[in-house]
Design an enzyme around this catalytic site. Structure first.
Site, PDB file in Angstrom:
ATOM      1  N   ARG A  89      -2.840 -12.344  -5.493  1.00  0.00           N
ATOM      2  CA  ARG A  89      -4.293 -12.221  -5.386  1.00  0.00           C
ATOM      3  C   ARG A  89      -4.823 -11.555  -6.644  1.00  0.00           C
ATOM      4  O   ARG A  89      -4.061 -11.157  -7.510  1.00  0.00           O
ATOM      5  CB  ARG A  89      -4.640 -11.334  -4.193  1.00  0.00           C
ATOM      6  N   GLU A 108       4.854  -7.396 -10.617  1.00  0.00           N
ATOM      7  CA  GLU A 108       4.991  -5.957 -10.854  1.00  0.00           C
ATOM      8  C   GLU A 108       6.433  -5.593 -11.216  1.00  0.00           C
ATOM      9  O   GLU A 108       7.383  -6.040 -10.568  1.00  0.00           O
ATOM     10  CB  GLU A 108       4.576  -5.172  -9.603  1.00  0.00           C
ATOM     11  N   GLY A 155       0.808  -1.222   0.000  1.00  0.00           N
ATOM     12  CA  GLY A 155       0.000   0.000   0.000  1.00  0.00           C
ATOM     13  C   GLY A 155       0.836   1.264   0.000  1.00  0.00           C
ATOM     14  O   GLY A 155       0.394   2.319   0.441  1.00  0.00           O
ATOM     15  N   ASN A 173       2.063  -9.768  -6.371  1.00  0.00           N
ATOM     16  CA  ASN A 173       0.830  -9.820  -5.589  1.00  0.00           C
ATOM     17  C   ASN A 173       0.129 -11.138  -5.876  1.00  0.00           C
ATOM     18  O   ASN A 173      -0.145 -11.470  -7.018  1.00  0.00           O
ATOM     19  CB  ASN A 173      -0.077  -8.640  -5.941  1.00  0.00           C
TER      20      ASN A 173
HETATM   21  P1  ADP Z   1       3.778  -1.538  -2.321  1.00  0.00           P
HETATM   22  O1  ADP Z   1       3.807  -3.008  -2.044  1.00  0.00           O
HETATM   23  O2  ADP Z   1       3.764  -0.709  -1.078  1.00  0.00           O
HETATM   24  O3  ADP Z   1       2.729  -1.144  -3.313  1.00  0.00           O
HETATM   25  P2  ADP Z   1       5.844  -1.589  -4.417  1.00  0.00           P
HETATM   26  O4  ADP Z   1       7.142  -2.252  -4.207  1.00  0.00           O
HETATM   27  O5  ADP Z   1       4.830  -2.304  -5.261  1.00  0.00           O
HETATM   28  O6  ADP Z   1       5.203  -1.202  -2.994  1.00  0.00           O
HETATM   29  O7  ADP Z   1       6.063  -0.139  -5.039  1.00  0.00           O
HETATM   30  C1  ADP Z   1       4.986   0.750  -5.236  1.00  0.00           C
HETATM   31  C2  ADP Z   1       5.406   1.920  -6.091  1.00  0.00           C
HETATM   32  O8  ADP Z   1       6.530   2.612  -5.503  1.00  0.00           O
HETATM   33  C3  ADP Z   1       5.868   1.561  -7.490  1.00  0.00           C
HETATM   34  O9  ADP Z   1       4.797   1.411  -8.398  1.00  0.00           O
HETATM   35  C4  ADP Z   1       6.744   2.766  -7.817  1.00  0.00           C
HETATM   36  O10 ADP Z   1       5.930   3.881  -8.128  1.00  0.00           O
HETATM   37  C5  ADP Z   1       7.439   3.065  -6.499  1.00  0.00           C
HETATM   38  N1  ADP Z   1       8.728   2.331  -6.381  1.00  0.00           N
HETATM   39  C6  ADP Z   1       8.969   1.169  -5.735  1.00  0.00           C
HETATM   40  N2  ADP Z   1      10.258   0.764  -5.869  1.00  0.00           N
HETATM   41  C7  ADP Z   1      10.878   1.698  -6.635  1.00  0.00           C
HETATM   42  C8  ADP Z   1      12.214   1.870  -7.159  1.00  0.00           C
HETATM   43  N3  ADP Z   1      13.204   0.995  -6.912  1.00  0.00           N
HETATM   44  N4  ADP Z   1      12.469   2.968  -7.930  1.00  0.00           N
HETATM   45  C9  ADP Z   1      11.492   3.866  -8.191  1.00  0.00           C
HETATM   46  N5  ADP Z   1      10.224   3.767  -7.731  1.00  0.00           N
HETATM   47  C10 ADP Z   1       9.910   2.705  -6.957  1.00  0.00           C
END
Ligand code: ADP
Length: 447
Positions: A291, A275, A164, A289
């Site tokens: 789910r 992702e 999130g 994810n």
């Molecule tokens: P969560 O599980 O909290 O959703 P994620 O790992 O899926 O976290 O990351 C969510 C968002 O954060 C990504 O879509 C991107 O916008 C940003 N983000 C995450 N990791 C990176 C990274 N290494 N560099 C740039 N942006 C990142």
């Protein structure tokens, strides 16, 4: 075959599951808190059980109450939707220990992917390209400084247990690392009860591209292309589309195969999303994810499949109803997330819907649990509706979105609908020229 399934969720996603079950001739059981006695999912299900008081921890997250609801109604399987218990490996174990089926992957797969470090490690071994970063958790600031120095700034400190968009902090320079490290840790501790963090190279202009995968749990798996979810606010998705405006057929086939092969190798069961951040033609895995995603309808639209039906079939032990060769893309789909929030600060605005009218017509799908007079409770997520449009191509989908938004009426509360009207005026939205930072920048100057 299941005769009755329990839906351990609320709102639009509970409706989504009930609808699939009904089409399959399966009876559905809704569970609800005392705040949701009049909710649409309760009205639409064949049966309902009150499982506790309003706070999620006492109702939708109460494992004993949900198991008891299965026992009193004779439901044989549980669909968790998204959020709540959908990625709780302990819950899955308990469900199975009670002789019930969980409509989703195994507890083990949920556990592996729920920890972002083991997830990355597993994906790397399965041949999936990852964001450069620390190999595992970073124990202290000194280690963080050393690694970040080697990697080069900017870096992002992320919670192993994150989700999130919480527990994530960017450090542009060595001076800023200490505060990023400490803040990410304390946020992670309070949000997830686990303060382990790791470090990744911070990509500066990526798009968020995610691949939908689906496995039968027995070594067969397919991919259903990508969704571009780059329009984000505070790392939360606001608008999603499929196919991605900048992904070529060759890139889709290549990364799609890598993902399908990876989940096939681990005998993954059901729907999953891998992702990636996508920059300069390269994909970098960030998380999986395990789910159904909020944005699954855009994939359903362009592939003409029912992912929930497929999840239920696989949980019944049936094979998937399609192979990779059966899957082809037809047109373009866009989803917008309509939240009960007041702009420009996006503050939650629960309240009573005085008038609701859903748009319709060709290529329009509205997934929502709203109705005239519905009182939105203040206890849960602010997502109240998803508007999904499908057109022969991207310009047609955008025109259809504009048309559908103009028909939509949600009166009595503030919503994020005006944001989408405004975004549709933007040339960058029409050209597909945006990355994960575009929306934040636009909001600073336009709202
Ligand atoms: P969560 O599980 O909290 O959703 P994620 O790992 O899926 O976290 O990351 C969510 C968002 O954060 C990504 O879509 C991107 O916008 C940003 N983000 C995450 N990791 C990176 C990274 N290494 N560099 C740039 N942006 C990142």
């Amino acid at each position: 075959m299941f005769e009755k399934i329990l839906v351990a969720n609320r709102g639009e996603i509970a409706l989504r599951v009930i609808r699939a079950a009904r089409e399959m001739g399966i009876r559905s059981v809704a569970v609800h808190s005392t705040a949701d006695s009049d909710a649409m999912h309760v009205r639409m299900a064949d049966e309902s059980v009150c499982i506790g008081p309003p706070p999620g921890v006492d109702s939708y997250l109460s494992i004993p109450a949900i198991i008891a609801a299965c026992e009193v109604t004779g439901a044989q399987a549980i669909h968790p939707g998204y959020g709540f218990l959908s990625e709780n490996a302990n819950f899955v174990q308990i469900v199975e220990d009670h002789g019930l089926s969980f409509i989703g992957p195994t507890a083990e797969h949920i556990r592996i992917m729920g920890d972002k470090i083991t997830a990355k490690d597993t994906m790397k071994k399965l041949g999936v390209p990852c964001v450069p970063g620390s190999d595992g958790g970073v124990a202290n600031l000194a280690e963080a400084k050393k690694l970040a120095g080697e990697m080069g700034y900017p870096v992002i400190v992320k919670a192993t247990a994150g989700g999130g968009g919480r527990g994530m902090k960017v450090a542009e320079s060595a001076e800023k690392l200490e505060s990023a490290f400490m803040t990410a840790r304390s946020e992670a501790k309070s949000a997830f009860g686990n303060d382990e963090v790791y470090i990744e190279k911070y990509l500066t202009t990526p798009r968020h591209i995610e691949i939908q995968v689906f496995g039968d749990g027995k070594g067969q798996a397919v991919h259903l292309g990508e969704r571009d979810c780059s329009l984000q606010r505070r790392h939360q998705k606001v608008l999603e589309e499929a196919p991605g405006p900048v992904i070529t057929d060759e890139e889709r086939a290549r990364i799609g195969k890598i993902c399908a092969d990876a989940v096939a190798q681990i005998n993954y069961a059901g729907a999953g999303t891998i992702e990636f951040l996508y920059e300069n033609g390269e994909f970098y895995f960030i998380e999986m994810n395990t789910r159904l995603q909020v944005e699954h309808p855009v994939t359903e639209a362009i592939f003409g499949v029912d992912l929930v039906r497929e999840q239920i079939r696989v949980a019944e032990g049936l094979p998937m109803s399609f192979t990779q060769d059966d899957l082809s893309i037809n047109g373009h789909a866009i989803e917008v997330r309509i939240n009960a929030e007041k702009l420009p600060e996006f503050s939650p605005r629960p309240g009573t819907i005085s008038q609701f009218h859903a748009p319709g017509g060709l290529g329009v799908r509205m997934d929502s649990a709203l109705y005239d007079g519905y009182k939105i409770p203040p206890y849960y997520d602010s997502l109240i509706a998803k508007l999904i449009v499908h057109g022969r191509d991207r310009p047609e989908a955008l025109a259809r979105l504009n048309r559908a938004l103009s028909e939509l009426i949600v009166d009595g509360i503030d919503t994020t609908v005006p944001l989408f009207h405004a975004l549709l005026q933007e040339p960058d939205i029409h050209s597909g020229n945006y990355n994960i930072h575009w929306l934040e920048h636009w909001l600073e100057t336009n709202l």
